[in-house]
Design an enzyme around this catalytic site. Sequence first.
Site, PDB file in Angstrom:
ATOM      1  N   HIS A 191     -14.495  24.856   5.135  1.00 16.98           N
ATOM      2  CA  HIS A 191     -15.616  24.734   6.068  1.00 16.98           C
ATOM      3  C   HIS A 191     -15.722  25.968   6.966  1.00 16.98           C
ATOM      4  O   HIS A 191     -16.825  26.385   7.319  1.00 16.98           O
ATOM      5  CB  HIS A 191     -15.444  23.478   6.921  1.00 16.98           C
ATOM      6  CG  HIS A 191     -16.610  23.184   7.801  1.00 16.98           C
ATOM      7  ND1 HIS A 191     -17.877  22.927   7.312  1.00 16.98           N
ATOM      8  CD2 HIS A 191     -16.720  23.118   9.161  1.00 16.98           C
ATOM      9  CE1 HIS A 191     -18.715  22.710   8.316  1.00 16.98           C
ATOM     10  NE2 HIS A 191     -18.042  22.817   9.441  1.00 16.98           N
ATOM     11  N   LYS A 241     -30.049  23.610  14.230  1.00 19.71           N
ATOM     12  CA  LYS A 241     -29.559  22.227  14.242  1.00 19.71           C
ATOM     13  C   LYS A 241     -28.683  21.998  15.460  1.00 19.71           C
ATOM     14  O   LYS A 241     -27.805  22.809  15.770  1.00 19.71           O
ATOM     15  CB  LYS A 241     -28.741  21.953  12.967  1.00 19.71           C
ATOM     16  CG  LYS A 241     -28.154  20.560  12.891  1.00 19.71           C
ATOM     17  CD  LYS A 241     -27.179  20.412  11.735  1.00 19.71           C
ATOM     18  CE  LYS A 241     -25.849  21.038  12.045  1.00 19.71           C
ATOM     19  NZ  LYS A 241     -24.841  20.769  10.987  1.00 19.71           N
ATOM     20  N   ARG A 269     -13.405  20.091   9.178  1.00 18.92           N
ATOM     21  CA  ARG A 269     -14.412  20.191  10.233  1.00 18.92           C
ATOM     22  C   ARG A 269     -13.812  20.005  11.625  1.00 18.92           C
ATOM     23  O   ARG A 269     -14.468  20.314  12.626  1.00 18.92           O
ATOM     24  CB  ARG A 269     -15.526  19.165   9.980  1.00 18.92           C
ATOM     25  CG  ARG A 269     -16.440  19.549   8.823  1.00 18.92           C
ATOM     26  CD  ARG A 269     -17.381  18.417   8.444  1.00 18.92           C
ATOM     27  NE  ARG A 269     -16.689  17.374   7.690  1.00 18.92           N
ATOM     28  CZ  ARG A 269     -17.282  16.293   7.210  1.00 18.92           C
ATOM     29  NH1 ARG A 269     -18.589  16.115   7.409  1.00 18.92           N
ATOM     30  NH2 ARG A 269     -16.592  15.394   6.531  1.00 18.92           N
ATOM     31  N   GLY A 329       0.777  -1.231   0.000  1.00 23.22           N
ATOM     32  CA  GLY A 329       0.000   0.000   0.000  1.00 23.22           C
ATOM     33  C   GLY A 329       0.809   1.281   0.000  1.00 23.22           C
ATOM     34  O   GLY A 329       0.247   2.366  -0.113  1.00 23.22           O
ATOM     35  N   ALA A 378     -25.539  13.107   4.572  1.00 23.57           N
ATOM     36  CA  ALA A 378     -26.832  13.673   4.173  1.00 23.57           C
ATOM     37  C   ALA A 378     -27.879  13.640   5.287  1.00 23.57           C
ATOM     38  O   ALA A 378     -29.052  13.906   5.043  1.00 23.57           O
ATOM     39  CB  ALA A 378     -27.384  12.989   2.923  1.00 23.57           C
ATOM     40  N   GLY A 379     -27.449  13.354   6.517  1.00 24.25           N
ATOM     41  CA  GLY A 379     -28.379  13.356   7.638  1.00 24.25           C
ATOM     42  C   GLY A 379     -28.951  14.737   7.902  1.00 24.25           C
ATOM     43  O   GLY A 379     -30.167  14.905   8.056  1.00 24.25           O
ATOM     44  N   THR A 380     -28.081  15.733   7.933  1.00 21.55           N
ATOM     45  CA  THR A 380     -28.527  17.114   8.121  1.00 21.55           C
ATOM     46  C   THR A 380     -29.436  17.548   6.983  1.00 21.55           C
ATOM     47  O   THR A 380     -30.473  18.187   7.195  1.00 21.55           O
ATOM     48  CB  THR A 380     -27.313  18.063   8.194  1.00 21.55           C
ATOM     49  OG1 THR A 380     -26.530  17.738   9.343  1.00 21.55           O
ATOM     50  CG2 THR A 380     -27.751  19.516   8.288  1.00 21.55           C
TER      51      THR A 380
END
Length: 363
Positions: A181, A243, A147, A89, A275-277
Site C-alpha cells: 500500500h 478524496k 493500510r 480453532g 468498493a466505496g471509493t
Amino acid sequence: MEVEAVTGTAEDKQGTLEASTEATKGSALESQKAKDAKPAVERKRTRNLSEDKRFKLFSGSANRPLAEEIASHIGVKLGEAKLQRFADGEVYFQLLENVRGVDVFVVQPTCYPVDQHLVELFIMIDALKRASAARITVVVPYYGYARQDRKDRPRVAISSKLVADLLSKAGANRALFVDLHAAQIQGFFDIPVDHLFASPVLVSYFRELNLPNLIVVSPDAGGVERARFFAQKMGAPLAIVDKRRTDINVTEVMHVIGDVKDKSCLIIDDIIDTAGTLVKTVDALYANGAARVHACASHAVLSGPAIERIAASRLEQLVVTNTVPLREAAQKLSKIKVLSIAGLLGAAIESIHMETSVSTLFS
C-alpha cells in the site's frame, strides 16, 4: 673453462626456461580449475528447480491455487505438509519432508480471515525454522495491515510495523511482496524485502484492449505515483480525484482534477476493499463527462457490500490480479476479470534463489 662456463649457463637457462614453462602450465591449470570450481552453495543450485534438492516451495491455506500455479510455472511440486485445525480453532502444522539446509519459500497472502492466515504463517515459519531450513522466504502477495502504516489519529497502533516485527521474530529471513500500500513499509522490516509490482501484467492487458482517448485516473492523492507510472507506460494523461476519508471504510469524493470529458477513464488502485471509493470515483468521472470508465487493482479484497456496489455501478469492467482468491459471488460477476501474476512471482522466486537481480523483471 670459459666454454664450460658458457655451456653451463646455457643449460641453466634452458632448465630455468623449462621450469618456468612448467610453472606457467601448472598455474594456468590451477587457474582453470579455480574457474571451473564453484562455491559449495552455488554447486547445489541449478536453473532447473525441479532437480534442485536445495529448493522447496510450500503453501498455506490462504491461496493454494496461486501457489500451485507458481509451482507449475517454475516446474516444481508443492512441499508436503499437514495443515489442520483443532476443535477450538488452533492451527496445527507439520512438515512431511526434510528441509534441513534447504532454501524454502512459503506462499501465504494475509487475506480474509486476516488474523487466521497471519497466525498460520507464523506457525509455518516456526516449524521450518525448527526443522533447520537454511533460509525462509515468505511470499506474501497481499500484505494485510498495510493500510495501518502510521499514526493518523491519537492513540492508534502502527499495526503494519508490528506485523513486520512478528514475521522477523517468527524466523523469516526474507520477504517478497506485491504492490504494498505504501512502498516505505519495506523500512519496517529488519530483513531483506523484495517489492514486486503487478503493473507489467495490467499494462499488457490494457495495451491489448486499446481503449480510445484514454486517461489514467488516481482515486486519491496517495495513489498518484502509482497512477503516474501506469500513465507513462500507457502513454496517456493523468487525472486525480480528490478524496477525503471521513471514517474507516467511508470516503467522500470532492472533485476531479483534470479533463476527463469524452474520454475513456482507467482508474488505478492497489486495493479494492468495500468498493466505496471505487464507485464514488466512477460517479464523479461520469458527472464530469467521462465517456466510459474501467478500473484495475492489484488486490481484490472485495469485503462487505463490495460485490453489490460494483454490480450496481456504471463501471464497465474491473480488472484485478489473483493475489487474493475471489469469493464465489465475485467470480460470478461478469464485470470482474482476473489476471494471473503467478509467472511474475515464479520468476522472482527463481531470481531470489539463484541470487540474481529481481529488478530486471521490470526493466
